[in-house]
Motif scaffolding. Structure first.
Motif, mmCIF file in Angstrom:
data_model
loop_
_atom_site.group_PDB
_atom_site.id
_atom_site.type_symbol
_atom_site.label_atom_id
_atom_site.label_comp_id
_atom_site.label_asym_id
_atom_site.label_seq_id
_atom_site.Cartn_x
_atom_site.Cartn_y
_atom_site.Cartn_z
ATOM 1 N N CYS A 169 0.818 -1.224 0.000
ATOM 2 C CA CYS A 169 0.000 0.000 0.000
ATOM 3 C C CYS A 169 0.843 1.262 0.000
ATOM 4 O O CYS A 169 0.311 2.351 -0.174
ATOM 5 C CB CYS A 169 -0.963 -0.013 1.185
ATOM 6 S SG CYS A 169 -0.177 0.405 2.762
ATOM 7 N N GLY A 170 2.136 1.146 0.243
ATOM 8 C CA GLY A 170 2.996 2.325 0.219
ATOM 9 C C GLY A 170 2.883 3.201 1.455
ATOM 10 O O GLY A 170 3.465 4.284 1.491
ATOM 11 N N GLY A 171 2.150 2.752 2.484
ATOM 12 C CA GLY A 171 2.074 3.513 3.736
ATOM 13 C C GLY A 171 0.671 3.877 4.180
ATOM 14 O O GLY A 171 0.464 4.282 5.325
ATOM 15 N N CYS A 193 -0.416 2.310 7.321
ATOM 16 C CA CYS A 193 0.310 1.028 7.355
ATOM 17 C C CYS A 193 1.788 1.330 7.533
ATOM 18 O O CYS A 193 2.373 2.031 6.721
ATOM 19 C CB CYS A 193 0.057 0.270 6.049
ATOM 20 S SG CYS A 193 1.046 -1.222 5.843
ATOM 21 N N CYS A 196 4.953 -2.224 5.626
ATOM 22 C CA CYS A 196 5.230 -2.752 4.286
ATOM 23 C C CYS A 196 6.487 -2.185 3.629
ATOM 24 O O CYS A 196 6.687 -2.338 2.427
ATOM 25 C CB CYS A 196 4.017 -2.552 3.379
ATOM 26 S SG CYS A 196 3.492 -0.846 3.143
ATOM 27 N N CYS A 300 -2.931 -5.190 2.951
ATOM 28 C CA CYS A 300 -1.626 -4.902 2.340
ATOM 29 C C CYS A 300 -0.796 -6.159 2.562
ATOM 30 O O CYS A 300 -0.462 -6.499 3.699
ATOM 31 C CB CYS A 300 -0.997 -3.685 3.021
ATOM 32 S SG CYS A 300 0.718 -3.386 2.559
HETATM 33 ZN ZN LIG Z 1 1.172 -1.324 3.525
#
Ligand SMILES: [Zn+2]
Length: 332
Positions: A169-171, A193, A196, A300
């Motif tokens: 998800c890139g954050g 998130c 990841c 994610c």
């Molecule tokens: Zn993530």
């Protein structure tokens, strides 16, 4: 006068098939009380083997098959056997067990939430639903995770949760309503998130030429003239590009982020979490810096990996990415 237009989401092509004709009354492959899943494999010949499997286009499948009136083969397969093949296709089987268990519960719930007895089949075996390659797709670690979570699903109140997942998800995960323009779903509103960053695509940079962007767009947009710039006109609450502005020599148009990503190609434009767009004057290319891989809604997967490495179990992982849902037994 600048004209603004929205590119509407193209409707997915409907797969049309007539109802299944049962090949035989008995179905020896079923090991649960639930009706078999029906996975559309496609046109071709299938041949049954003595051990209860069958072959189709060089691959072996568990369960049995029927042929639709239009000639397409449908695999009738037990839910758990199906999930055993899906999990390693959707997540590395070398990942920690809690991540594989979370993926198993997602894959199982995804199916049950979508099965519709009035259709001739429940699923297609590709990324349009979930990747399924029969027996050759199975892996011991994933099978262990499926068995450890057998018969468990993700529920929100009394219903199966609407499950979605993507690589990284890139954050910040994406709200389903932002990704798909649908009504908000409380457990798919998007969460921060922090797990990841081990993904190779947590941050990425890529370049697109103006020419390749223009070539990907529908012919109806050529009235803007030669494409000279690309801008993000609007972002959603997760930071993803909700609307792009395509600036042409004559005119400019706005395009929905999801439609733009589909036009460019989801492998070329890895996500809509575009952190920076840089275009030097007169350069033929646009440089992008972004984060994540995939639509970002729901689980994610790299976040599940990170949480598992940090000691979380599958229920905690799912509770984090689908807040308000619970893991419960299917038969209860
Ligand atoms: Zn993530």
């Amino acid at each position: 006068v600048r004209r603004k237009a929205f590119l509407m989401l193209a409707a997915a092509p409907l797969l049309v098939a007539r109802p299944a004709r049962a090949q035989s009354d008995a179905d020896p492959a079923m090991n649960s009380a639930r009706p078999a899943l029906r996975v559309l494999l496609g046109p071709g010949d299938a041949s049954a083997a003595a051990d209860g499997t069958f072959a189709f286009q060089g691959r072996l499948y568990r369960g049995s098959f029927t042929r639709l009136d239009d000639g397409q083969i449908v695999n009738l397969v037990d839910l758990e056997a199906y999930v055993c093949s899906v999990v390693p296709a959707e997540m590395s089987p070398h990942w920690p067990a809690p991540a594989l268990e979370a993926q198993s519960i997602c894959a199982r719930t995804y199916v049950l939430q979508r099965s519709n007895p009035r259709r001739a089949y429940d699923l297609v075996p590709s990324e349009l639903d979930q990747v399924y390659r029969g027996i050759e797709g199975e892996s011991p670690n994933a099978t262990a995770a499926v068995n450890a979570t057998a018969g468990t699903v993700l529920r929100f109140n009394a219903s199966f949760a609407q499950v979605a997942y993507s690589s990284c998800c890139g954050g910040h995960t994406e709200a389903s309503s932002d990704a798909w323009g649908s009504l908000p779903i409380p457990y798919l509103a998007g969460v921060v998130c922090t797990s990841c960053s081990d993904s190779p695509y947590f941050r990425w940079s890529s370049s697109l030429t103006l020419e390749s962007i223009a070539a990907s767009l529908p012919a109806s947009l050529t009235s803007i003239g030669d494409l000279v710039d690309l801008r993000i006109a609007q972002r959603d609450s997760s930071g993803r590009a909700r609307v792009f502005e395509l600036v042409g020599r004559n005119d400019s148009v706005t395009v929905q982020g999801s439609a733009f990503r589909r036009a460019i190609g989801p492998r070329t434009l890895r996500s809509l979490l575009i952190i920076a767009v840089q275009h030097w004057p007169d350069s033929p290319q646009i440089d992008l810096e972004g984060g994540g891989l995939g639509h970002g809604v729901g689980l994610c997967q790299w976040g599940a990996h990170g949480m598992a490495v940090a000691g979380a179990g599958a229920p905690a992982i799912l509770a984090y990415y689908f807040p308000g849902t619970v893991v419960t037994d299917l038969e209860r």
